[in-house]
Design a protein around this motif. Structure first.
Motif, PDB file in Angstrom:
ATOM      1  N   PRO A 321     -26.053   9.340  20.981  1.00 49.35           N
ATOM      2  CA  PRO A 321     -26.513  10.556  20.294  1.00 49.35           C
ATOM      3  C   PRO A 321     -26.169  11.813  21.039  1.00 49.35           C
ATOM      4  O   PRO A 321     -26.781  12.865  20.758  1.00 49.35           O
ATOM      5  N   ASP A 322     -25.228  11.722  21.991  1.00 50.77           N
ATOM      6  CA  ASP A 322     -24.915  12.886  22.794  1.00 50.77           C
ATOM      7  C   ASP A 322     -26.198  13.382  23.437  1.00 50.77           C
ATOM      8  O   ASP A 322     -27.028  12.627  23.844  1.00 50.77           O
ATOM      9  N   LYS A 323     -26.449  14.563  23.539  1.00 46.13           N
ATOM     10  CA  LYS A 323     -27.659  15.089  24.123  1.00 46.13           C
ATOM     11  C   LYS A 323     -28.597  15.512  23.008  1.00 46.13           C
ATOM     12  O   LYS A 323     -28.258  16.370  22.205  1.00 46.13           O
ATOM     13  N   GLY A 324     -29.807  14.802  22.916  1.00 45.38           N
ATOM     14  CA  GLY A 324     -30.719  15.202  21.857  1.00 45.38           C
ATOM     15  C   GLY A 324     -31.750  14.135  21.535  1.00 45.38           C
ATOM     16  O   GLY A 324     -32.042  13.260  22.339  1.00 45.38           O
ATOM     17  N   VAL A 325     -32.275  14.182  20.299  1.00 46.49           N
ATOM     18  CA  VAL A 325     -33.385  13.320  19.861  1.00 46.49           C
ATOM     19  C   VAL A 325     -32.903  12.401  18.757  1.00 46.49           C
ATOM     20  O   VAL A 325     -32.186  12.831  17.853  1.00 46.49           O
ATOM     21  N   THR A 326     -33.375  11.116  18.856  1.00 51.94           N
ATOM     22  CA  THR A 326     -33.046  10.132  17.830  1.00 51.94           C
ATOM     23  C   THR A 326     -34.344   9.570  17.255  1.00 51.94           C
ATOM     24  O   THR A 326     -35.237   9.155  18.000  1.00 51.94           O
ATOM     25  N   GLU A 327     -34.468   9.550  15.933  1.00 44.70           N
ATOM     26  CA  GLU A 327     -35.598   8.942  15.247  1.00 44.70           C
ATOM     27  C   GLU A 327     -35.065   7.855  14.319  1.00 44.70           C
ATOM     28  O   GLU A 327     -34.069   8.058  13.636  1.00 44.70           O
ATOM     29  N   GLU A 328     -35.757   6.695  14.306  1.00 46.04           N
ATOM     30  CA  GLU A 328     -35.266   5.589  13.508  1.00 46.04           C
ATOM     31  C   GLU A 328     -36.441   4.837  12.891  1.00 46.04           C
ATOM     32  O   GLU A 328     -37.430   4.546  13.574  1.00 46.04           O
ATOM     33  N   ALA A 329     -36.371   4.521  11.611  1.00 41.88           N
ATOM     34  CA  ALA A 329     -37.356   3.677  10.913  1.00 41.88           C
ATOM     35  C   ALA A 329     -36.674   2.377  10.523  1.00 41.88           C
ATOM     36  O   ALA A 329     -35.547   2.392  10.014  1.00 41.88           O
ATOM     37  N   LYS A 330     -37.405   1.262  10.757  1.00 41.35           N
ATOM     38  CA  LYS A 330     -36.822  -0.047  10.481  1.00 41.35           C
ATOM     39  C   LYS A 330     -37.788  -0.865   9.629  1.00 41.35           C
ATOM     40  O   LYS A 330     -38.967  -0.981   9.939  1.00 41.35           O
ATOM     41  N   TYR A 331     -37.283  -1.446   8.563  1.00 44.44           N
ATOM     42  CA  TYR A 331     -38.065  -2.304   7.671  1.00 44.44           C
ATOM     43  C   TYR A 331     -37.434  -3.690   7.711  1.00 44.44           C
ATOM     44  O   TYR A 331     -36.234  -3.830   7.483  1.00 44.44           O
ATOM     45  N   ALA A 332     -38.296  -4.706   8.013  1.00 43.97           N
ATOM     46  CA  ALA A 332     -37.744  -6.050   8.183  1.00 43.97           C
ATOM     47  C   ALA A 332     -38.555  -7.064   7.389  1.00 43.97           C
ATOM     48  O   ALA A 332     -39.787  -6.967   7.281  1.00 43.97           O
ATOM     49  N   LEU A 333     -37.858  -8.001   6.826  1.00 42.16           N
ATOM     50  CA  LEU A 333     -38.464  -9.138   6.132  1.00 42.16           C
ATOM     51  C   LEU A 333     -37.779 -10.383   6.670  1.00 42.16           C
ATOM     52  O   LEU A 333     -36.571 -10.558   6.483  1.00 42.16           O
ATOM     53  N   THR A 334     -38.577 -11.253   7.349  1.00 42.11           N
ATOM     54  CA  THR A 334     -37.996 -12.387   8.054  1.00 42.11           C
ATOM     55  C   THR A 334     -38.441 -13.688   7.410  1.00 42.11           C
ATOM     56  O   THR A 334     -39.651 -13.950   7.272  1.00 42.11           O
ATOM     57  N   LEU A 335     -37.495 -14.487   7.004  1.00 43.29           N
ATOM     58  CA  LEU A 335     -37.761 -15.814   6.475  1.00 43.29           C
ATOM     59  C   LEU A 335     -37.336 -16.825   7.532  1.00 43.29           C
ATOM     60  O   LEU A 335     -36.168 -16.893   7.905  1.00 43.29           O
ATOM     61  N   ASP A 336     -38.320 -17.614   8.005  1.00 47.74           N
ATOM     62  CA  ASP A 336     -38.049 -18.590   9.054  1.00 47.74           C
ATOM     63  C   ASP A 336     -38.030 -19.973   8.408  1.00 47.74           C
ATOM     64  O   ASP A 336     -39.044 -20.441   7.874  1.00 47.74           O
ATOM     65  N   VAL A 337     -36.867 -20.637   8.440  1.00 46.56           N
ATOM     66  CA  VAL A 337     -36.704 -21.963   7.834  1.00 46.56           C
ATOM     67  C   VAL A 337     -36.466 -22.984   8.943  1.00 46.56           C
ATOM     68  O   VAL A 337     -35.416 -22.956   9.590  1.00 46.56           O
ATOM     69  N   PRO A 338     -37.444 -23.877   9.197  1.00 47.19           N
ATOM     70  CA  PRO A 338     -37.231 -24.891  10.230  1.00 47.19           C
ATOM     71  C   PRO A 338     -36.199 -25.918   9.769  1.00 47.19           C
ATOM     72  O   PRO A 338     -36.243 -26.392   8.636  1.00 47.19           O
ATOM     73  N   ILE A 339     -35.289 -26.279  10.658  1.00 46.53           N
ATOM     74  CA  ILE A 339     -34.245 -27.251  10.307  1.00 46.53           C
ATOM     75  C   ILE A 339     -34.331 -28.485  11.211  1.00 46.53           C
ATOM     76  O   ILE A 339     -34.520 -29.595  10.739  1.00 46.53           O
ATOM     77  N   LEU A 340     -34.240 -28.291  12.496  1.00 48.60           N
ATOM     78  CA  LEU A 340     -34.233 -29.435  13.400  1.00 48.60           C
ATOM     79  C   LEU A 340     -34.700 -28.988  14.775  1.00 48.60           C
ATOM     80  O   LEU A 340     -34.286 -27.947  15.272  1.00 48.60           O
ATOM     81  N   ASN A 341     -35.630 -29.760  15.347  1.00 48.50           N
ATOM     82  CA  ASN A 341     -36.067 -29.470  16.718  1.00 48.50           C
ATOM     83  C   ASN A 341     -36.134 -30.752  17.546  1.00 48.50           C
ATOM     84  O   ASN A 341     -37.052 -30.954  18.340  1.00 48.50           O
ATOM     85  N   GLY A 342     -35.194 -31.642  17.310  1.00 51.28           N
ATOM     86  CA  GLY A 342     -35.143 -32.881  18.072  1.00 51.28           C
ATOM     87  C   GLY A 342     -36.093 -33.953  17.571  1.00 51.28           C
ATOM     88  O   GLY A 342     -36.303 -34.955  18.247  1.00 51.28           O
ATOM     89  N   GLY A 343     -36.703 -33.761  16.405  1.00 43.97           N
ATOM     90  CA  GLY A 343     -37.602 -34.767  15.857  1.00 43.97           C
ATOM     91  C   GLY A 343     -39.044 -34.643  16.322  1.00 43.97           C
ATOM     92  O   GLY A 343     -39.878 -35.487  15.972  1.00 43.97           O
ATOM     93  N   ARG A 344     -39.364 -33.606  17.110  1.00 44.99           N
ATOM     94  CA  ARG A 344     -40.728 -33.471  17.634  1.00 44.99           C
ATOM     95  C   ARG A 344     -41.752 -33.338  16.511  1.00 44.99           C
ATOM     96  O   ARG A 344     -42.790 -34.002  16.530  1.00 44.99           O
ATOM     97  N   TYR A 349     -46.144 -35.548  13.213  1.00 48.66           N
ATOM     98  CA  TYR A 349     -46.686 -35.846  11.883  1.00 48.66           C
ATOM     99  C   TYR A 349     -47.059 -37.320  11.768  1.00 48.66           C
ATOM    100  O   TYR A 349     -48.148 -37.666  11.281  1.00 48.66           O
ATOM    101  N   GLU A 350     -46.179 -38.198  12.232  1.00 53.51           N
ATOM    102  CA  GLU A 350     -46.463 -39.627  12.185  1.00 53.51           C
ATOM    103  C   GLU A 350     -47.648 -39.997  13.085  1.00 53.51           C
ATOM    104  O   GLU A 350     -48.464 -40.862  12.754  1.00 53.51           O
ATOM    105  N   GLN A 351     -47.740 -39.337  14.218  1.00 50.95           N
ATOM    106  CA  GLN A 351     -48.865 -39.587  15.121  1.00 50.95           C
ATOM    107  C   GLN A 351     -50.192 -39.225  14.464  1.00 50.95           C
ATOM    108  O   GLN A 351     -51.189 -39.950  14.584  1.00 50.95           O
ATOM    109  N   ASN A 352     -50.223 -38.115  13.764  1.00 46.85           N
ATOM    110  CA  ASN A 352     -51.463 -37.688  13.107  1.00 46.85           C
ATOM    111  C   ASN A 352     -51.839 -38.609  11.951  1.00 46.85           C
ATOM    112  O   ASN A 352     -53.020 -38.746  11.631  1.00 46.85           O
TER     113      ASN A 352
END
Length: 485
Positions: A321-344, A349-352
């Protein structure tokens, strides 16, 4: 079965919620004489009745205080899990001083010092997370279990305190009868020693009397030791000195529990027994844990809004921004889809699933144990009830036999061995009777504990059947309610 027995068995003992299965009966015929009277002096002390002792235990007992403190801590777990559904707001601020120096071969070195600072604010909200929903439900089940355990602890304190109180009274009754037997043997030893000295009886008779006196003295010493142990246990439960000087009133009878009432009490047990209720909640808890782990396979959605303010004071900057002021607004929508974590997650689930099966097995085992305990309490209560009438008759018969043998011994037709045996039988029957009375009460307390019905109100019903002990009642080793009016 006689008509009298059938009538008695048909009577209701009224052992329902907050009731006590006692009824007063008419006094039996006078069966003692001055030969068995025993004077016991007592020092004036503060008398504690049963209800006062139980109330003190509920206020002072450390185990109950610990359980109640643990319950208050568990209540926060629900709030902690509820917070996952509320938005979170985070703010951060930073300031940096940058000091740089550039060394050049063909030109003077360059010094560059500047400050940049800024703030950041982020508002985030979980829009959908099935695991959080189940986690919150699990926390509420955990709280229910903790509440049940606290109430179970409270009821256990009432049971232990009340049963120990009656154990003390039981020991006192045993001591009273044994003390009377001991003093009787002392008197007989003095008399027989005098007769031996005068040559009226053979010297061998003195040895039999002496041996019985020492046996009685040893029994009396053990009983007093046991009574001190019981009193120490009671004071440990109450955490203050206790003087249990209230005993059951005279002429109190104990009735059996009929078949219809047994069925009613059995139903109450399956609805109110804390061990069963806890086992049922643990099954629910295992099922909630299965749902919670199953939610790990489901996508989650999260939204956030952020604002950033940055002020850069670099005089040498030549890029945005060279010399000065920066203002920023951020809007986020996050979708978390589990795929694989080594079978843990899969193995969790089977244990329960296996844990649910175990909890259901434990619940069924708990039901069988509760039913077995319930049946044993019923059998014992009814056996004590049935034995009390027989033991009362045995006392009267043994007393009549003792008096007859005593007279025959004076006439020389019965031996000292016969007389000592008759006396031992008499006092043994008295101790058996007292044991049955207090064991009936203690077992009834345990039954109320098993069905989840042991409360201060229940104890109050018992205390109504008790009154302060006094010297006139303590004078006789014969059970009070066998005395004539």
């Amino acid at each position: 079965m006689s008509s009298v027995s059938r009538t008695k068995m048909m009577k209701s003992s009224k052992l329902l919620r907050n009731t006590w299965p006692f009824r007063k009966s008419a006094n039996l015929r006078h069966v003692i004489s001055s030969v068995l009277l025993l004077g016991i002096s007592t020092s004036p002390v503060h008398a504690d009745n049963l209800l006062e002792v139980v109330d003190a235990a509920l206020q002072n007992n450390l185990a109950l205080n610990s359980a109640e403190t643990g319950l208050r801590a568990a209540e926060y777990d629900v709030d902690i899990n509820r917070a996952k559904f509320l938005p979170s707001l985070n703010a951060s601020a930073s300031t940096n001083w940058n000091d740089g120096k550039t060394h050049q071969h063909q030109a003077p070195s360059l010094d560059n010092g500047y400050n940049n600072h800024g703030v950041n604010i982020t508002l985030s909200q979980t829009l959908f997370n099935l695991a959080d929903i189940y986690s919150h439900s699990s926390a509420k089940v955990d709280l229910d279990i903790e509440k049940l355990r606290t109430e179970q602890t409270r009821q256990s304190i009432i049971r232990d305190t009340a049963t120990t109180y009656f154990e003390y009274l039981k020991a006192r009754a045993q001591i009273r009868a044994t003390q009377a037997e001991f003093e009787s043997s002392q008197t007989r030893l003095r008399l027989i020693t005098r007769n031996v000295e005068l040559g009226n009886v053979a010297g061998t008779e003195r040895y039999e009397v002496l041996a019985q006196k020492e046996r009685t003295a040893n029994t009396l010493r053990s009983l007093k030791k046991d009574q001190r142990i019981v009193l120490t246990k009671l004071e440990t439960l109450v955490l203050q000195p206790v003087s249990p000087d209230f005993d059951l009133q005279s002429a109190v009878d104990f009735e059996p529990i009929g078949n219809q009432q047994q069925r009613q009490l059995n139903q109450v047990m399956y609805e109110s027994d804390y061990q069963l209720l806890i086992a049922q909640r643990q099954v629910t808890q295992s099922r909630q844990a299965l749902k919670e782990t199953g939610a790990d396979f489901v996508p989650s959605l999260k939204g956030s809004i952020g604002y950033t303010y940055d002020n850069t004071n670099d005089a040498t900057a030549n890029v945005f921004p060279d010399k000065g002021v920066t203002e920023e607004a951020k809007y986020a929508l996050t979708l978390d889809v589990p795929i694989l974590n080594g079978g843990r997650d899969y193995y969790r689930y089977e244990q329960n699933k296996v844990n649910i099966e175990k909890a259901e097995i434990d619940l069924e085992d708990r039901k069988q144990q509760s039913q077995q305990s319930f049946d044993e309490f019923i059998y014992n209560i009814n056996d004590f009830s049935a034995s009390l009438d027989s033991l009362a008759e045995i006392i009267k018969a043994n007393y009549a036999s003792y008096i007859g043998i005593q007279k025959a011994h004076k006439l020389g037709t019965r031996t000292i061995t016969d007389l000592l045996s008759a006396e031992s039988k008499l006092f043994s029957s008295i101790r058996d009777y007292e044991n049955a009375r207090y064991d009936y009460i203690i077992t009834t307390l345990q039954l109320n504990d098993r069905i989840g019905n042991l409360t201060p109100v229940t104890i109050g019903k018992i205390a109504e059947q008790m009154s302060p002990m006094n010297d006139s009642k303590a004078d006789s080793p014969i059970p009070f309610h066998l005395l004539a009016q």
